[in-house]
Design a protein around this motif. Sequence first.
Motif, short mmCIF file in Angstrom:
data_model
loop_
_atom_site.label_atom_id
_atom_site.label_comp_id
_atom_site.label_asym_id
_atom_site.label_seq_id
_atom_site.Cartn_x
_atom_site.Cartn_y
_atom_site.Cartn_z
N LEU B 250 0.84 -1.19 0.00
CA LEU B 250 0.00 0.00 0.00
C LEU B 250 0.89 1.25 0.00
O LEU B 250 1.76 1.39 0.87
CB LEU B 250 -0.86 -0.04 1.27
CG LEU B 250 -2.17 0.70 1.32
CD1 LEU B 250 -3.18 0.10 0.34
CD2 LEU B 250 -2.74 0.62 2.74
N THR B 251 0.67 2.13 -0.96
CA THR B 251 1.47 3.35 -1.02
C THR B 251 0.55 4.57 -1.04
O THR B 251 -0.68 4.44 -1.08
CB THR B 251 2.34 3.38 -2.30
OG1 THR B 251 1.46 3.46 -3.43
CG2 THR B 251 3.18 2.12 -2.42
N LYS B 252 1.17 5.72 -1.06
CA LYS B 252 0.44 6.98 -1.07
C LYS B 252 -0.52 7.06 -2.26
O LYS B 252 -1.60 7.65 -2.16
CB LYS B 252 1.45 8.13 -1.13
CG LYS B 252 0.97 9.39 -0.47
CD LYS B 252 2.11 10.35 -0.21
CE LYS B 252 1.58 11.58 0.51
NZ LYS B 252 2.67 12.47 0.94
N ASP B 253 -0.09 6.47 -3.38
CA ASP B 253 -0.91 6.52 -4.59
C ASP B 253 -2.27 5.86 -4.40
O ASP B 253 -3.24 6.21 -5.08
CB ASP B 253 -0.19 5.80 -5.74
CG ASP B 253 1.08 6.55 -6.14
OD1 ASP B 253 1.18 7.76 -5.80
OD2 ASP B 253 1.96 5.93 -6.75
N HIS B 254 -2.32 4.89 -3.49
CA HIS B 254 -3.61 4.20 -3.30
C HIS B 254 -4.61 5.00 -2.49
O HIS B 254 -5.79 4.69 -2.48
CB HIS B 254 -3.38 2.86 -2.59
CG HIS B 254 -2.54 1.91 -3.38
ND1 HIS B 254 -1.26 1.55 -3.02
CD2 HIS B 254 -2.79 1.24 -4.54
CE1 HIS B 254 -0.76 0.69 -3.88
NE2 HIS B 254 -1.66 0.50 -4.82
N LEU B 255 -4.12 6.01 -1.80
CA LEU B 255 -5.01 6.71 -0.86
C LEU B 255 -6.20 7.36 -1.58
O LEU B 255 -7.29 7.48 -1.01
CB LEU B 255 -4.22 7.75 -0.06
CG LEU B 255 -3.17 7.14 0.89
CD1 LEU B 255 -2.35 8.24 1.55
CD2 LEU B 255 -3.85 6.27 1.95
N ALA B 256 -5.98 7.74 -2.83
CA ALA B 256 -7.06 8.39 -3.58
C ALA B 256 -8.25 7.46 -3.83
O ALA B 256 -9.36 7.91 -4.09
CB ALA B 256 -6.53 8.90 -4.92
N LEU B 257 -7.99 6.15 -3.71
CA LEU B 257 -9.07 5.18 -3.92
C LEU B 257 -9.96 5.02 -2.70
O LEU B 257 -11.01 4.36 -2.77
CB LEU B 257 -8.48 3.80 -4.29
CG LEU B 257 -7.59 3.75 -5.56
CD1 LEU B 257 -6.89 2.42 -5.65
CD2 LEU B 257 -8.47 4.01 -6.78
N LEU B 258 -9.51 5.59 -1.59
CA LEU B 258 -10.24 5.38 -0.33
C LEU B 258 -11.11 6.57 0.03
O LEU B 258 -10.67 7.72 -0.10
CB LEU B 258 -9.24 5.16 0.82
CG LEU B 258 -8.45 3.86 0.79
CD1 LEU B 258 -7.48 3.82 1.96
CD2 LEU B 258 -9.41 2.67 0.85
N PRO B 259 -12.32 6.33 0.52
CA PRO B 259 -13.15 7.44 1.03
C PRO B 259 -12.46 8.11 2.21
O PRO B 259 -11.59 7.52 2.85
CB PRO B 259 -14.43 6.74 1.49
CG PRO B 259 -14.36 5.32 1.08
CD PRO B 259 -12.98 5.02 0.63
N ASP B 260 -12.89 9.31 2.49
CA ASP B 260 -12.29 10.05 3.61
C ASP B 260 -12.50 9.35 4.95
O ASP B 260 -11.68 9.46 5.85
CB ASP B 260 -12.91 11.45 3.70
CG ASP B 260 -12.39 12.37 2.59
OD1 ASP B 260 -11.46 11.95 1.87
OD2 ASP B 260 -12.92 13.48 2.46
N HIS B 261 -13.63 8.66 5.06
CA HIS B 261 -13.92 8.03 6.37
C HIS B 261 -13.24 6.67 6.52
O HIS B 261 -13.30 6.06 7.58
CB HIS B 261 -15.43 7.86 6.55
CG HIS B 261 -15.97 6.77 5.67
ND1 HIS B 261 -16.47 6.98 4.40
CD2 HIS B 261 -16.06 5.43 5.87
CE1 HIS B 261 -16.85 5.83 3.87
NE2 HIS B 261 -16.62 4.88 4.72
N ALA B 262 -12.60 6.19 5.45
CA ALA B 262 -11.98 4.86 5.51
C ALA B 262 -10.82 4.84 6.51
O ALA B 262 -10.26 5.89 6.86
CB ALA B 262 -11.48 4.45 4.13
#
Lengths: 310, 310, 310
Positions: B250-262
């Motif tokens: 898991l890298t920083k690039d994946h964070l965009a795939l996650l909702p804010d509440h995740a």
Amino acid sequence: MRGAVFHALTVNQFDVPLVWELMERAEWLRGLDREEARTRLQGKIVATLFYEPSTRTRLSFESAVLRLGGSVVGAENARESSSSKKGETLEDVFRVVGCYADAIVIRHHDQHELDRAARFSPVPIVNAGAGSGEHPTQALLDVYTIWRELGRIEHLTVAVMGDLKYGRTVHSLLRLLAKFPGVRVRLFHPAPLGLPDDLARELAASGLALERAPDLASAIRGADVVYQTRIQFERLAGEVDPNAASLYALTKDHLALLPDHARILHPLPRVGEIAPEVDDDVRAAYFRQVENGLYMRMALLDAMLGGERR
Amino acid sequence: MRGAVFHALTVNQFDVPLVWELMERAEWLRGLDREEARTRLQGKIVATLFYEPSTRTRLSFESAVLRLGGSVVGAENARESSSSKKGETLEDVFRVVGCYADAIVIRHHDQHELDRAARFSPVPIVNAGAGSGEHPTQALLDVYTIWRELGRIEHLTVAVMGDLKYGRTVHSLLRLLAKFPGVRVRLFHPAPLGLPDDLARELAASGLALERAPDLASAIRGADVVYQTRIQFERLAGEVDPNAASLYALTKDHLALLPDHARILHPLPRVGEIAPEVDDDVRAAYFRQVENGLYMRMALLDAMLGGERR
Amino acid sequence: MRGAVFHALTVNQFDVPLVWELMERAEWLRGLDREEARTRLQGKIVATLFYEPSTRTRLSFESAVLRLGGSVVGAENARESSSSKKGETLEDVFRVVGCYADAIVIRHHDQHELDRAARFSPVPIVNAGAGSGEHPTQALLDVYTIWRELGRIEHLTVAVMGDLKYGRTVHSLLRLLAKFPGVRVRLFHPAPLGLPDDLARELAASGLALERAPDLASAIRGADVVYQTRIQFERLAGEVDPNAASLYALTKDHLALLPDHARILHPLPRVGEIAPEVDDDVRAAYFRQVENGLYMRMALLDAMLGGERR
């Protein structure tokens, strides 16, 4: 009292009145509620140095300290510590750790080195088992268990079985029993694992009646106490038939040979020399013996560090 | 309560009301000041027996005991202890250590042996991770973290990634999540490290919706919880391309795939499967998870030994 | 104060006023009775993580915590712990253990890794000896001993002997002494074990007067302080004649070269480099140094966690 128990290195230090004093102190501590007991060593620190790891014995001592309200600093595996590897002498260890702790409980491989080094310690040293030497607190708790379970220590017939050559708990126990009048001991062991000659002579000179039993049944028949110990058959390769293990193991079938008041003790750990089926018999006292060990070690530490009994 | 949590060996013992009771107790203990908390296990002794060394888990439990005012006796490396090497059974260990301590926290390599031996223990046994078996307190703290971070456990989409075959934390977590309604799980793992078949069947039968994701992005996209675990690629020599590690990280690039509440969880330790650059994102909950673990373990021990909540 | 000592990683953090503050705090703590002292860290938990086992140093810190009323969670052999073997970074260790403990005392093999990782720790880190790097608490207790025994630290002639190349205690001590005016140092060591060049330059730049002595007698004659350390001759095979050990050992014969007010220090453990016959001389201060270490470590922890002196 404090003077009488400075170190606890060998059972030879403990005469009969002192054993009684410790057993009475153990009973007294047992009767205190937890909170009262925790005032005894409040603020005291005990170090446990185990040059040979032994979770069981170490935990027994550490629980004893904590139950008395003291604190513990410990080394589960002191031999791996750098200073031990570097060749530091045991007297330097005691002088150093004696700056940090109010007493030192030690399991070390060499009784002679322990005895010598203890003379340099600024704080009391408790021998928690020394190689093939002594294990004085085990003998004290064994005798305490006999007294608690049978109501007396004098004039008993005790079957002592297993490894009598290397078994330090047996050595310490027999030395301690020799101080009580009228104790008769029946020994049963594989031929190569008899009592060391000099110990047998020492015990006979102290008035302990020793006889060797030809088999397990003869050893335990009518005995008041059966003291079973572990045999390391793997050490005896070529000397003793490994299938012989069953000749030395206590099973349910043997219980009929024992009087109702008899008690079976074992310093533990056991492997196969007492079958689990024996555990439920009221005469199986070995787990109560463990609990007595906690109170006897509390009594010893309390006598060393806790001051007068209230 | 005391009866409800005697031992803690498997998550199967914990039904939803009991999980709620423990989470509420954890919150309550968290709110106490340190001095108040230390009255809960005052005078109690907890033994920690680690047959497989684990500084992290042992320290978590030991801090929990100390924060509640109890004391600890411990074995950092119980397998090296002489009695274990001598072949003593685990039930004898529990009977003996149960004389010294009021509860026993144990990491042992064999869940079956642990379950069997616990029946002989006079004191509560807490499983602190058993081989490829269970790790119930980890699952409790995971669920507690989900609830604290997301406000609910029900009707969540959870991506579970990494080693799902040997990972005991995953096994315990999935069993526990299966007790809550509407949880959907996306699994992502190297081919040879999928959930054991019998566990997959057991979970499906409990009503947990399981589906396998083709890649990391599909697994985490829109998920409420990402539960990442470590893969021991060195174990998979020949089966999985070691360069494949990056497919599972898991890298920083994946964070965009996650909702804010995740929220991203990990039982730790991690090696490379979560890049350090992720740590500063508020969705990275794994260090808060560690702190929740302290409070959940306090709650469990308090429920076992501390009596009623005031 | 709390701000001034957040971590304790290197002696470079300690300026002269801070050393004085710590020495005064050590004296103050020494004067408290045990019960008063135990209020200082009441309810606080300190973790001791030893990646290289050292019973002596660990016990010193743990006793210090207990004497201040705090509690200890510890890893005697942290390197054997699974998470360390799994490749977890030291910053993750600090972030995790910082959830369990209020401060972390660590012996680690790498000073640079320690310095870097400490920046991520939520709680104070105390360096308890880092490879061939620093050992700041040893230097503090050395200086405290010099002050207690001689009444001053300034304008002293100090003979520093033994392994000056790898000896981290010597490195830290010299850096600390360089902060005091007028200290002259005579170095005596086997040829391959001199001070690292960059350290020698750093010390000279700080104003410390360094000279190399040709033999032990020249080094100690008229010195105020003799600081002896252990040489690992086994490391020097082929470089130094092993029979040369006697050239570096302090014996009773050397005492005539020392003024009455001189003091002999040693970080311990010692092997043969100070003959036991020296121990009874009042100038042999190394066991008092051990006790001072306990109070200096209490002072440091108290400054970190105990708040203002009353």
